[in-house]
Design a protein around this motif. Structure first.
Motif, PDB file in Angstrom:
ATOM      1  N   LEU A 166      52.748  40.710  31.151  1.00 45.92           N
ATOM      2  CA  LEU A 166      52.724  39.326  31.599  1.00 45.92           C
ATOM      3  C   LEU A 166      52.004  38.485  30.567  1.00 45.92           C
ATOM      4  O   LEU A 166      51.130  38.978  29.871  1.00 45.92           O
ATOM      5  CB  LEU A 166      51.979  39.230  32.929  1.00 45.92           C
ATOM      6  N   PRO A 167      52.349  37.207  30.437  1.00 46.55           N
ATOM      7  CA  PRO A 167      51.692  36.392  29.412  1.00 46.55           C
ATOM      8  C   PRO A 167      50.206  36.236  29.674  1.00 46.55           C
ATOM      9  O   PRO A 167      49.779  36.104  30.809  1.00 46.55           O
ATOM     10  CB  PRO A 167      52.412  35.045  29.506  1.00 46.55           C
ATOM     11  N   HIS A 168      49.454  36.232  28.597  1.00 43.27           N
ATOM     12  CA  HIS A 168      48.009  36.017  28.575  1.00 43.27           C
ATOM     13  C   HIS A 168      47.206  37.104  29.273  1.00 43.27           C
ATOM     14  O   HIS A 168      46.005  36.957  29.407  1.00 43.27           O
ATOM     15  CB  HIS A 168      47.626  34.681  29.233  1.00 43.27           C
TER      16      HIS A 168
ATOM     17  N   TYR B 253      42.530  39.186  51.969  1.00 41.73           N
ATOM     18  CA  TYR B 253      43.599  40.091  51.550  1.00 41.73           C
ATOM     19  C   TYR B 253      44.557  40.361  52.690  1.00 41.73           C
ATOM     20  O   TYR B 253      45.778  40.276  52.539  1.00 41.73           O
ATOM     21  CB  TYR B 253      42.972  41.393  51.052  1.00 41.73           C
TER      22      TYR B 253
ATOM     23  N   TYR C 229      48.454  39.554  53.102  1.00 47.11           N
ATOM     24  CA  TYR C 229      49.325  40.710  53.253  1.00 47.11           C
ATOM     25  C   TYR C 229      50.164  40.605  54.513  1.00 47.11           C
ATOM     26  O   TYR C 229      51.369  40.846  54.501  1.00 47.11           O
ATOM     27  CB  TYR C 229      48.435  41.960  53.307  1.00 47.11           C
TER      28      TYR C 229
ATOM     29  N   ILE D 232      53.838  40.109  53.040  1.00 48.02           N
ATOM     30  CA  ILE D 232      54.357  41.407  52.628  1.00 48.02           C
ATOM     31  C   ILE D 232      54.667  42.287  53.822  1.00 48.02           C
ATOM     32  O   ILE D 232      55.695  42.958  53.848  1.00 48.02           O
ATOM     33  CB  ILE D 232      53.344  42.091  51.683  1.00 48.02           C
TER      34      ILE D 232
ATOM     35  N   ILE E 211      55.174  39.318  46.119  1.00 49.15           N
ATOM     36  CA  ILE E 211      54.409  39.922  45.040  1.00 49.15           C
ATOM     37  C   ILE E 211      54.409  39.040  43.805  1.00 49.15           C
ATOM     38  O   ILE E 211      53.451  39.051  43.027  1.00 49.15           O
ATOM     39  CB  ILE E 211      54.936  41.337  44.762  1.00 49.15           C
TER      40      ILE E 211
ATOM     41  N   VAL F  47      51.460  36.730  43.695  1.00 44.57           N
ATOM     42  CA  VAL F  47      50.235  37.385  43.227  1.00 44.57           C
ATOM     43  C   VAL F  47      50.233  37.477  41.707  1.00 44.57           C
ATOM     44  O   VAL F  47      49.225  37.206  41.042  1.00 44.57           O
ATOM     45  CB  VAL F  47      50.124  38.788  43.846  1.00 44.57           C
ATOM     46  N   LEU F  48      51.381  37.820  41.130  1.00 51.81           N
ATOM     47  CA  LEU F  48      51.444  37.965  39.679  1.00 51.81           C
ATOM     48  C   LEU F  48      51.277  36.616  38.993  1.00 51.81           C
ATOM     49  O   LEU F  48      50.656  36.519  37.925  1.00 51.81           O
ATOM     50  CB  LEU F  48      52.769  38.609  39.278  1.00 51.81           C
TER      51      LEU F  48
ATOM     52  N   PHE G  94      45.005  33.192  36.137  1.00 53.44           N
ATOM     53  CA  PHE G  94      43.642  33.681  36.005  1.00 53.44           C
ATOM     54  C   PHE G  94      43.371  34.162  34.585  1.00 53.44           C
ATOM     55  O   PHE G  94      42.343  33.842  33.967  1.00 53.44           O
ATOM     56  CB  PHE G  94      43.462  34.806  37.029  1.00 53.44           C
ATOM     57  N   SER G  95      44.327  34.925  34.018  1.00 53.70           N
ATOM     58  CA  SER G  95      44.145  35.402  32.646  1.00 53.70           C
ATOM     59  C   SER G  95      44.199  34.252  31.654  1.00 53.70           C
ATOM     60  O   SER G  95      43.514  34.291  30.626  1.00 53.70           O
ATOM     61  CB  SER G  95      45.227  36.410  32.283  1.00 53.70           C
ATOM     62  N   TYR G  96      45.021  33.229  31.972  1.00 51.11           N
ATOM     63  CA  TYR G  96      45.074  32.080  31.075  1.00 51.11           C
ATOM     64  C   TYR G  96      43.732  31.377  31.025  1.00 51.11           C
ATOM     65  O   TYR G  96      43.269  30.965  29.961  1.00 51.11           O
ATOM     66  CB  TYR G  96      46.170  31.114  31.535  1.00 51.11           C
TER      67      TYR G  96
ATOM     68  N   ASN H 129      56.974  48.232  55.618  1.00 56.53           N
ATOM     69  CA  ASN H 129      57.645  47.081  55.037  1.00 56.53           C
ATOM     70  C   ASN H 129      58.304  47.498  53.724  1.00 56.53           C
ATOM     71  O   ASN H 129      58.145  48.619  53.254  1.00 56.53           O
ATOM     72  CB  ASN H 129      56.645  45.951  54.827  1.00 56.53           C
TER      73      ASN H 129
ATOM     74  N   TYR I 127      47.760  35.878  38.870  1.00 55.46           N
ATOM     75  CA  TYR I 127      47.117  36.721  37.867  1.00 55.46           C
ATOM     76  C   TYR I 127      47.299  36.144  36.475  1.00 55.46           C
ATOM     77  O   TYR I 127      46.382  36.144  35.651  1.00 55.46           O
ATOM     78  CB  TYR I 127      47.697  38.137  37.956  1.00 55.46           C
ATOM     79  N   VAL I 128      48.520  35.590  36.224  1.00 51.52           N
ATOM     80  CA  VAL I 128      48.774  34.982  34.910  1.00 51.52           C
ATOM     81  C   VAL I 128      47.865  33.777  34.717  1.00 51.52           C
ATOM     82  O   VAL I 128      47.261  33.587  33.650  1.00 51.52           O
ATOM     83  CB  VAL I 128      50.259  34.592  34.787  1.00 51.52           C
TER      84      VAL I 128
END
Lengths: 98, 226
Positions: free
Chosen positions: B88-90, A52, A56, A60, A70, A73-74, A80-82, B40, A77-78
């Motif tokens: 967000l999708p899915h 992490y 970071y 960031i 960011i 990261v999103l 991962f959810s897929y 930041n 996440y997409v």
């Protein structure tokens, strides 16, 4: 990945290097190197913490951090959810016979 | 089609273990903390937003109510980030599960009410009877006011669940309608696609508004009881 222990929240913390780095391990030594890693809960937590802070501090915690820090990261996440919902989604493919 | 429509609301599991816990724990990774005065850009933006909302929200409370400020600010941040991530999708939105919203609503409401009953019991009981009611109506009105008090946590939880779930379902339906119409009739596809874009903007607004409403109502219940 560097074999470091301890909290690694900023780059000026000096940490003892435990072992050789992954890129310096010879291929034959790889199983023994993997077995020497710390797989206790605190070790795994330390690995997540290092990962992490590595992300970071690179993307960031910089003077002119952009939005890509960011959105990467999103996007992960997409994906991962897929992968989680693939089981349901595979029935919705465009096929004549399901 | 029916099974697919609600499939995105099933809590994800890895070999039977709830992965929903991991997904609920994901938003704090996006909100870093810092021990410095000048940070930041990400932290600066977030701190500015939090200062804006917390000042607005806690302005109406007295000193005793302001002890709840950490709870309410973290509540609004959690609900807002969880709802926005659900667009967000899915992705899986934990706030679509009634169980989670009940778990948020009931302790907060109960805490506010019990705090009111413990400190100022006459004021707390006076809420059950509005001023200036004609005497024959009093028994019925007490029952009505009691019911309206007891239904507050259920209303909080169900409101959040229903709004977010309905929005997600509408987006699924209109999205699949767009896909289906794309082979049949192109102009109507464009119309439906415009509707989809408008819905997405609405959903972003709804995500934020629902967070705000939830927190505002909790703070109102707090205000009544301090």
């Amino acid at each position: 990945m560097a074999s470091v222990v301890g909290i690694f929240s900023h780059s000026s913390v000096s940490v003892p290097v435990k072992d050789k780095k992954l890129l310096e391990v010879k291929l034959g030594e790889l199983p023994s190197w993997i077995l020497m890693r710390d797989f206790s809960p605190s070790g795994i937590f330390g690995a997540f913490q290092r990962g992490y802070y590595r992300y970071y501090n690179k993307y960031i915690n910089v003077k002119k951090g952009s939005i890509s820090g960011i959105t990467m990261v999103l996007a992960c996440y997409v994906l991962f959810s897929y992968s989680f919902s693939y089981k349901h989604l595979k029935h919705e493919r465009l096929r004549k016979y399901h | 089609m029916n099974e697919n429509l609600f499939a995105s609301f099933i809590a994800p599991t890895i070999l039977g273990l709830p992965a929903a816990v991991l997904i609920i724990l994901f938003p704090p990774l996006l909100i870093p903390t810092s021990k410095y005065l000048i940070n930041n850009r990400l932290i600066t933006t977030q701190q500015w937003l939090i200062k804006l909302t917390s000042k607005q929200m806690m302005a109406m409370h007295n000193t005793k109510g302001r002890t709840w400020s950490l709870m309410l600010v973290s509540l609004i941040i959690f609900i807002a980030t969880t709802n926005l991530l659900g667009l967000l999708p899915h992705s899986f939105t934990p706030t679509t599960q009634l169980s989670m919203n009940l778990a948020m609503a009931i302790p907060l409401w109960a805490g506010a009410v019990i705090m009111g009953f413990r400190s100022k019991i006459k004021n707390a009981l006076a809420h059950f009877l509005p001023q200036g009611t004609p005497t024959p109506l009093i028994p019925m009105l007490v029952i009505i006011e009691t019911t309206s008090l007891l239904i507050q946590p259920m209303a909080l939880a169900v409101r959040l669940t229903a709004n977010i779930t309905a929005g997600h379902l509408l987006m699924h339906l209109i999205g699949s309608a767009t896909l289906a119409m794309s082979t049949i009739n192109l102009p109507s596809t464009l119309i439906i696609f415009t509707i989809l874009i408008l819905l997405t903007i609405l959903e972003i607004a709804v995500a934020l508004i629902q967070a705000y409403v939830f927190t505002l109502l909790v703070s109102l219940y707090l205000h009544d009881n301090t």
